[in-house]
Design an enzyme around this catalytic site. Structure first.
Site, PDB file in Angstrom:
ATOM      1  N   ASP A   1      51.083  24.826  26.307  1.00  0.00           N
ATOM      2  CA  ASP A   1      51.001  26.191  25.791  1.00  0.00           C
ATOM      3  C   ASP A   1      52.294  26.615  25.113  1.00  0.00           C
ATOM      4  OD1 ASP A   1      52.314  26.095  28.217  1.00  0.00           O
ATOM      5  OD2 ASP A   1      51.269  27.805  29.106  1.00  0.00           O
TER       6      ASP A   1
ATOM      7  N   SER B   1      52.866  32.389  28.408  1.00  0.00           N
ATOM      8  CA  SER B   1      51.661  31.628  28.744  1.00  0.00           C
ATOM      9  C   SER B   1      50.389  32.415  28.459  1.00  0.00           C
ATOM     10  CB  SER B   1      51.690  31.211  30.222  1.00  0.00           C
ATOM     11  OG  SER B   1      52.690  30.251  30.444  1.00  0.00           O
TER      12      SER B   1
ATOM     13  N   HIS C   1      61.306  30.434  27.853  1.00  0.00           N
ATOM     14  CA  HIS C   1      60.561  29.615  26.905  1.00  0.00           C
ATOM     15  C   HIS C   1      61.346  29.462  25.605  1.00  0.00           C
ATOM     16  CE1 HIS C   1      56.504  31.005  28.895  1.00  0.00           C
ATOM     17  NE2 HIS C   1      57.321  30.388  29.727  1.00  0.00           N
TER      18      HIS C   1
END
Length: 445
Positions: free
Chosen positions: A315, A105, A408
């Site tokens: 993001d 992030s 992620h």
């Protein structure tokens, strides 16, 4: 040969007639679409105000899942959501090459705030750890107001990248202290634990109104304001059943729009990411709903003002969510509407109570099969963490939800836009391009 020519001419005439008929039939649809556009075609291309909204971790599977989550099963068609209505393009998210292909992030928020790639963990500094100028700083130089409204702590990675510079996103106290010099007009979210009494006294000494309860928002009529409504994150939407992000977004718009030079506002649905890291589909969909409601608040502001650009994106993607799994061509989101607490809270409840099955059944709103009950009983004997995982596993199997990661992924994300300048964001772009385009729309000094 002559016969071929005659046939070809006849085909051409028929084709032209059919195309004309098709166009005539499409005309009402085109007119309907045009009437639904947020901004009139004759509007000025340069906005006075800009709002960037970030769904943290909100990869494309999240917006797809949300469409089905919100769908009315009593109707024949699947209804559009705000994401379908505003979609204009896609964005790549990779960080600086030193960090590979998968961003965190901090690096992604830095790209969105400055237009530059950096390493994972960096807060608006480059790979040499030198400060990068943010869009908030550029806006302040032009006399514009700035603000953030987030569901995480206000000094978390995304808001931090817009308001501070630090070599590590983990330096929460340093980032909070840096906000003193950011001169942001509105700071709303969680994070009270990172602001000491001494630091809060410095904020109030600079003219900030410090509030800690949502009810106090009604009494705030002028910037500057530092609203810290929780020790860390705001309440989970699945448990509070209130649209806190919509409320603080509405208040931020109200306060920032008092500046005659315009404003830039960052709004983040921070907890979508947190639910994704936990592979928690029920909590994720309720956080998506809260974020969607906040987007609609801004969308209405754009409609009424006609001088504001709205850009929405993510993001990065979190969790590798799969809408359908296990080789089955099915997904069942209807169950998710009835769940009243996070799996974490439900696991805690089940561990604390001897008669745990009935309250857990009531909270999930379905009866357990014999296999599910046995799996939950076994997990309960192993402790709260195992119980939490077992509850999520039951929900995933019932809905047929899949996950590939607790981290992620490098998936591209969607871009949504409305208002003057929105056409700049059509098509494929990099996350740094989003920042560069927004910066190009700032007024001249």
């Amino acid at each position: 040969m002559r016969l071929f020519t005659i046939i070809a001419c006849a085909f051409a005439v028929a084709f032209t007639a059919n195309v004309k008929a098709d166009v005539d039939n499409l005309a009402p649809t085109v007119a309907t679409i045009a009437s639904q556009q947020v901004i009139p075609a004759n509007q000025a291309a340069r906005p006075k105000n800009m709002v960037i909204m970030i769904g943290d971790g909100m990869g494309p599977a999240y917006t797809t899942a949300y469409r089905f989550f919100k769908n009315n099963p009593q109707t024949e068609e699947i209804e559009q959501t705000v994401f379908d209505r505003l979609l204009v393009g896609m964005s790549s998210t990779y960080p600086a090459r030193s960090s590979g292909y998968v961003t965190d992030s901090a690096a992604s928020a830095t790209a969105l705030a400055t237009g530059y790639k950096t390493y994972n963990g960096a807060i608006s500094v480059n790979e040499q750890k030198q400060p990068l100028t943010t869009i908030f700083q550029l806006a302040k130089q032009r006399g514009m107001a700035t603000g953030v409204a987030v569901t995480s702590q206000v000094n978390h990675a995304t808001p931090a990248a817009f308001m501070a510079h630090n070599e590590s996103r983990k330096n929460y106290v340093e980032i909070a202290e840096a906000y003193l010099t950011s001169e942001a007009d509105v700071i709303l979210g969680g994070g009270q634990k990172y602001f000491s009494d001494a630091l809060l006294k410095q904020f109030t000494g600079k003219g900030y109104q410090h509030i800690t309860e949502f009810e106090q928002l009604a009494d705030i009529t002028q910037p500057k304001v530092l609203g810290l409504f929780a020790d860390v994150q705001l309440p989970w939407a699945i448990e509070s059943r209130q649209n806190h992000l919509s409320d603080i977004t509405q208040k931020a718009l109200e306060l920032l729009s008092q500046n005659q030079q315009g404003f830039i506002l960052l709004v983040e649905g921070s907890l979508i990411d947190w639910a994704g890291h936990s592979n928690d589909i029920a909590t994720a969909m309720h956080e998506m709903d809260e974020f969607a409601n906040a987007i609609e608040v801004v969308e209405q502001f754009v409609r009424s003002r006609q001088d504001t650009l709205l850009v929405v994106t993510a993001d990065h993607n979190t969790g590798g969510l799969s809408v359908g799994a296990n080789g089955e061509y099915a997904w069942h989101p209807e169950l998710l509407h009835h769940i009243t607490a996070t799996p974490r809270a439900l696991a805690k409840l089940a561990i604390e109570q001897d008669d745990w099955q009935l309250p857990l059944t009531e909270a999930l709103a379905f009866e357990f099969t014999a296999d599910e009950q046995q799996a939950l009983s076994n997990a309960r004997m192993q402790g709260e963490k195992a119980m939490r995982q077992a509850i999520k596993s039951v929900i995933d199997k019932r809905t047929n939800t899949g996950w590939t990661s607790t981290g992620h992924t490098a998936l591209d994300v969607q871009v949504f836009a409305a208002g003057p300048g929105a056409s700049l964001f059509h098509g494929n772009q990099d996350n740094t391009d989003i920042a560069k385009k927004m910066i190009s729309l700032l007024p001249s000094k």
